[in-house]
Scaffold this active site. Structure first.
Site, PDB file in Angstrom:
ATOM      1  N   THR B  15      22.650  32.715  51.982  1.00 38.70           N
ATOM      2  CA  THR B  15      22.828  31.260  51.948  1.00 38.70           C
ATOM      3  C   THR B  15      22.974  30.713  50.532  1.00 38.70           C
ATOM      4  OG1 THR B  15      20.437  30.952  51.954  1.00 38.70           O
ATOM      5  CG2 THR B  15      21.548  30.918  54.089  1.00 38.70           C
ATOM      6  N   VAL B  18      25.853  32.814  45.296  1.00 34.92           N
ATOM      7  CA  VAL B  18      26.553  34.092  45.217  1.00 34.92           C
ATOM      8  C   VAL B  18      26.782  34.644  46.610  1.00 34.92           C
ATOM      9  CG1 VAL B  18      26.456  36.431  44.300  1.00 34.92           C
ATOM     10  CG2 VAL B  18      25.641  34.510  42.909  1.00 34.92           C
ATOM     11  N   SER B  40      16.071  33.835  53.202  1.00 33.16           N
ATOM     12  CA  SER B  40      14.632  33.605  53.155  1.00 33.16           C
ATOM     13  C   SER B  40      14.090  33.341  54.557  1.00 33.16           C
ATOM     14  CB  SER B  40      14.349  32.401  52.261  1.00 33.16           C
ATOM     15  OG  SER B  40      14.847  31.245  52.895  1.00 33.16           O
ATOM     16  N   SER B  43      15.283  30.413  56.640  1.00 35.69           N
ATOM     17  CA  SER B  43      16.611  30.453  57.258  1.00 35.69           C
ATOM     18  C   SER B  43      16.655  31.414  58.445  1.00 35.69           C
ATOM     19  CB  SER B  43      17.659  30.906  56.230  1.00 35.69           C
ATOM     20  OG  SER B  43      17.789  29.963  55.199  1.00 35.69           O
ATOM     21  N   LEU B  87      20.681  37.998  45.732  1.00 30.77           N
ATOM     22  CA  LEU B  87      19.310  37.477  45.690  1.00 30.77           C
ATOM     23  C   LEU B  87      18.949  36.945  44.309  1.00 30.77           C
ATOM     24  CD1 LEU B  87      17.626  40.366  47.689  1.00 30.77           C
ATOM     25  CD2 LEU B  87      17.801  37.972  48.456  1.00 30.77           C
ATOM     26  N   ASP B  88      18.030  36.001  44.287  1.00 30.27           N
ATOM     27  CA  ASP B  88      17.471  35.535  43.024  1.00 30.27           C
ATOM     28  C   ASP B  88      16.566  36.623  42.438  1.00 30.27           C
ATOM     29  OD1 ASP B  88      18.721  33.097  43.118  1.00 30.27           O
ATOM     30  OD2 ASP B  88      17.033  32.094  44.099  1.00 30.27           O
ATOM     31  N   CYS B 156      27.410  37.330  34.259  1.00 31.24           N
ATOM     32  CA  CYS B 156      28.749  36.741  34.245  1.00 31.24           C
ATOM     33  C   CYS B 156      29.318  36.590  32.842  1.00 31.24           C
ATOM     34  CB  CYS B 156      28.744  35.397  34.969  1.00 31.24           C
ATOM     35  SG  CYS B 156      27.440  34.268  34.451  1.00 31.24           S
ATOM     36  N   HIS B 258      34.002  30.794  32.614  1.00 36.12           N
ATOM     37  CA  HIS B 258      33.334  30.885  31.317  1.00 36.12           C
ATOM     38  C   HIS B 258      34.386  31.168  30.237  1.00 36.12           C
ATOM     39  CE1 HIS B 258      29.653  30.698  33.379  1.00 36.12           C
ATOM     40  NE2 HIS B 258      29.166  31.893  33.194  1.00 36.12           N
TER      41      HIS B 258
END
Lengths: 367, 367, 367, 367
Positions: B15, B18, B40, B43, B87-88, B156, B258
């Protein structure tokens, strides 16, 4: 400072972006008095308030609203002692020369005379003593001049970088090399300047002529004045210790305030530590402030401790944009030290520099 | 390529920003099939279309709208062979390890395992051969693994710089030093990421941890794999020719893409000319393209001739953001050569890299 | 549709913003073939790729790069049957008239002929049947024409509002009044258009002539064609049920996509409910889609259920910008119903409309 | 005004966006003296300069840097007579009630008590006389209060519209209907507020709860106070002449300053002309200015003559944001008159209103 003496001044290019800033600043000046305004023929003859497309946040100063705009000819400025030029480069050369010939002191924000060997290029927080070159400028002029001269100030992006560089050289000896990457505000391009279509949600990694200006002007400003073999004074372009400057210039969607990432290498080994650099930058006081120039900032450089400062939106108006802000002083893995510097491109990067230069000349008795 | 074989894949962090990109890209993939989604606990149990706050320009792919989201536990992904992790970092470490332990191939965009000595850090346009390290990774795992492994892709901002740097080293031998100044898009910070109040009409000259990532990751990616004294394979961190990298990272009000200003010094004297550099960059073809990875760009690097390109708004979607764009190749007065590089931070800078890495692994028979 | 027939077309104003969009769209068209390009004398004689300052995200289509640009004179377009005009209003009048006189079918995005009593003003999703007026246009022309005619499409901000208004009138009978407040993208002003200094961090609550266009054009488009006392066909300007339209136009810092807040009052009492309005809007299919115009969108109007949509950045590219998006349909405490509509000003608000109009004319046998 | 009397004040929510504005304004106030600061438990015990993430352009006032922040409990504010509340709505209700119970005068920017039948909702440029309701508020409180009361000010977007509406009613009698479309700055959402990803290059046509606030608050502010059947004072909600207000609220990429397009219909026939409206707006002087409230603007409304003003970036700081700017006064084809109004959402739209309200109460002897 001047024992209550007032000095009449004119503004050339008065309807343009830089001209509007001159007028905003001079309207509240303690000893300069706006007396005449010059602009293009299509503005001539109109009241200033009618001729200008005013784009400043502060309203047009009331005392200039009714001034009649003239063409930029010396005959309309005979009651002035000083003119400030915010002219575009395509006309600035001839006009400024004609005002000098008419024995006026010209303080110009245009690039035309910056490379002239007898015209000083002065960032007032750095090299006001280069003003001494105007005597040779007058003497070598044909015909020789009694009062007229031209003094230029630097390009806005040069100004931001050169202030901390000068302080570092004063504190730690000559620099050997310097890499500068700029993120410049759109107001640096004048008006109309950059089309919104080109810069919203975008970066433009090129500004015509800008990198060359930084790389060349920095040497003239940081260098000294020496005598050549024929007894003439010349700008030495930092030649006693060659300094290599490499600039990359970018336009970003910011209205005001140029942010620059700077890395430097010192000649001296070992180089100073980040903490020594911070202290030197924070502790510096400019001669123009010491001598009492009223537009000079108390703090030449404000050194931020927070990791994410300076930022243009938050810091560009500090001290009315007359000083510069530095942050993130830290070691560079390739050169020695790197940091971020922010300068207000429309204040110390333009009109404010011209005005402090004129204040200095007045205090020095050259006006 | 795979003789029509299809491979079931899962997306972890489905969700998030990324994760949404993974889903957009995988929904049209020729051989990866989205089979399971993890997010998570809050969700879990919902249809994907209900669980997600979809922020992409293209609508949610129809085939995933009704998929039930699960918690990120391997038991829900047993029919998958591959998982992509968006994931974070605060949860990625444990979860990715648990999927590896469950014999799944994990392709992760998170930073947690990038510095692991047995986990390859792969920018697919540069060093896909580092995939070979996964055999040692499986062997040294406790217990040893048959199929499970973790492959990471780079940060990135590292990705954009390292692609041209790698090509330059292939063409002209090792680099000695490199100074990188970035102007990074806000999408690199995820969602909600940067408050608008902090970035409208502003530059933030700091991104936490970013400079360290560029300076360290570049060495691992550009370096080789060697045998150490005990017969183990190790990443040599470019140690045969030490490379010093110095990065300054800035956030600018750009949505995607970037932009980075890069100056490099080569070990070899004399260094290549700007024209030689341009030709080398333009002429390079990546192994992943040659081998047929379907998401690999035809042109690894597009070299612009116009003075004012690349620009993020105009160039970030070239080749669906899978390649990089370079412009303004010119001499640097301090190092040797400088240029501008643009990389799409949410494509080749994130999900696209993970996917090409997985395509390469599949074609190599490691999945 | 046309049994494989191809139609040669020209583009006038080919180097401008609208002209570039025509070229991007026509380069992939199933039956229109770009054959000639017209621009100002300073572009004439150059290859298109040299003459244009290309500002589109997609590269210049390869088949037009080498086309030689001509001046906008009919003699250079004799092998075309159709010309699309993206000319500026200051030159469009004479040039378009000369092409009509030369028996070409002119589809114009310029405003010059929109108020001509014999020239239809067509938003293709709304009133393609107004094309019938071209027969009288040819007949009354001096000299009478066999094939030549001019068809205009509406102003970009009119287009967005008029699509849902037309659907509401079809479903629920005539409207009585309508208040429209626009938030318009900067691309609507062409290039260079708005200076960035005027719009960054700003709203400009005025667009010259724009409100008058919306208030007048809406009546011509939503009105019918009737016979006057002398047997001539005339546009009735919605006079059978007078419709009052009040517009307030604003420029906002958005690149593409006009957002408009619309409140309407119906003649019929009681008015339809928000849910009835939603269903009518969602259910509408345009004649141009039904008839097979290849550029017509499948969904004339997409009705969003989310409270915070449509948004220009997320929704402007839906269906390549050929339809419109509506959201927030709800009761208005002053009129009856209010809603938000988003239209892509450079697609359905400009070039896409011209092209669909030409497709319709071709299918109808008028070309 | 107060014969040199100073009044100690506290600020609740002192570390938040509105709290920071209170502190900036109060630090230079002629008779209010910042004496205590309240914030959440995680800030309590810290020096203000350490607790706050300061986001204002002007630095933290020196006299508050070292103040110890307390939790928002009355026991820490016993030496104050007034507290200003910049609390978030989720906590403001209970906290403000507890301060009132402790006999403090509470001036709140939060929404919680705006609809309370005994709490005045005061836009100081419009309806300061509603302050009279605090006597009943004290009397009906359980237990009855001697000094404590709560006064609220309006939502930022309500404030901008209601100032000219009030002036129009005073000059031309009651309004019948009003349609308002807002383009609101991101600072109205607090901090962190809107993610940059949601608003760069975008418009969000929805702000939760905002339209209801405008539609309801306008009636309370423009209405009077009457006696009901039981002898109680009640706000009449403009019921003598029902006024229908319809609002559409949008968020735009502007940092500060809400721009609103307003159309109104008067009860009186014929309605006033645009010129009469302009004169009425320009000529109005607020009671709070006349009575000497030091933060009240000299010009309640500045009426622009230029077609393209007011604009948020140029006009939001006029009179320190304490007045409002109106422009484009013209006829509306549907209602009677339409115009544009700009109000500084963080000044008159928030903290400045609270402060003027408190100044008025002090001058009136209610503090």
């Amino acid at each position: 400072m001047l024992d209550g003496r007032k000095i009449n001044v004119g503004v050339l290019g008065a309807t343009g972006t830089v001209g509007q800033r001159f007028i905003s600043l001079l309207a509240e000046h303690p000893f300069f008095v706006i007396h005449a305004l010059g602009a293009s023929p299509r503005s001539a003859g109109k009241h200033y308030a009618k001729a200008v497309n005013w784009k400043q946040v502060r309203p047009i100063p009331s005392q200039v609203r009714e001034i009649i705009v003239h063409e930029c000819k010396p005959e309309h400025f005979l009651e002035c002692e000083v003119v400030f030029s915010g002219l575009d480069a395509d006309v600035a050369g001839d006009i400024e020369a004609s005002f000098r010939l008419a024995e006026l002191a010209v303080f110009s924000n245009a690039k035309n005379f910056r490379r002239d060997p007898n015209v000083p290029l002065i960032v007032p927080l750095v090299n006001p003593t280069h003003l001494s070159m105007i005597r040779q400028q007058r003497a070598l002029h044909s015909p020789p001049l009694k009062k007229g001269f031209i003094v230029t100030n630097a390009n806005c992006s040069t100004t931001g970088a050169v202030v901390p560089l000068a302080v570092l050289e004063k504190a730690f000896g000559p620099l050997e090399s310097c890499i500068i990457t700029t993120m410049q505000a759109i107001s640096g391009a004048g008006y109309p300047g950059l089309p919104s279509f080109d810069i919203l949600d975008n970066v433009v990694p090129y500004i015509s002529g800008e990198e060359e200006k930084i790389e060349w002007e920095t040497l003239k400003i940081l260098g000294g004045i020496v005598d050549d073999d024929e007894g003439q004074k010349v700008f030495d372009m930092h030649s006693r210790q060659p300094l290599r400057v490499s600039a990359s210039c970018n336009r970003v969607p910011v209205i005001e305030g140029h942010t620059e990432c700077v890395s430097v290498r010192f000649a001296r080994r070992p180089p100073p530590s980040p903490q020594q650099v911070r202290e030197a930058l924070q502790g510096y006081t400019s001669d123009v402030y010491t001598m009492g120039c009223p537009s000079a900032p108390r703090h030449t450089i404000f050194v931020h401790e927070e990791a994410d400062r300076p930022q243009p939106r938050l810091d560009r108006d500090y001290q009315a944009g007359a000083g510069v802000c530095v942050g993130r002083v830290r070691q560079c893995r390739v050169l020695d030290i790197k940091f971020v510097v922010l300068a207000n491109n429309v204040a110390i990067g333009a009109a404010t520099s011209s005005i402090i230069n004129a204040e200095y000349a007045a205090i020095k008795g050259e006006i």
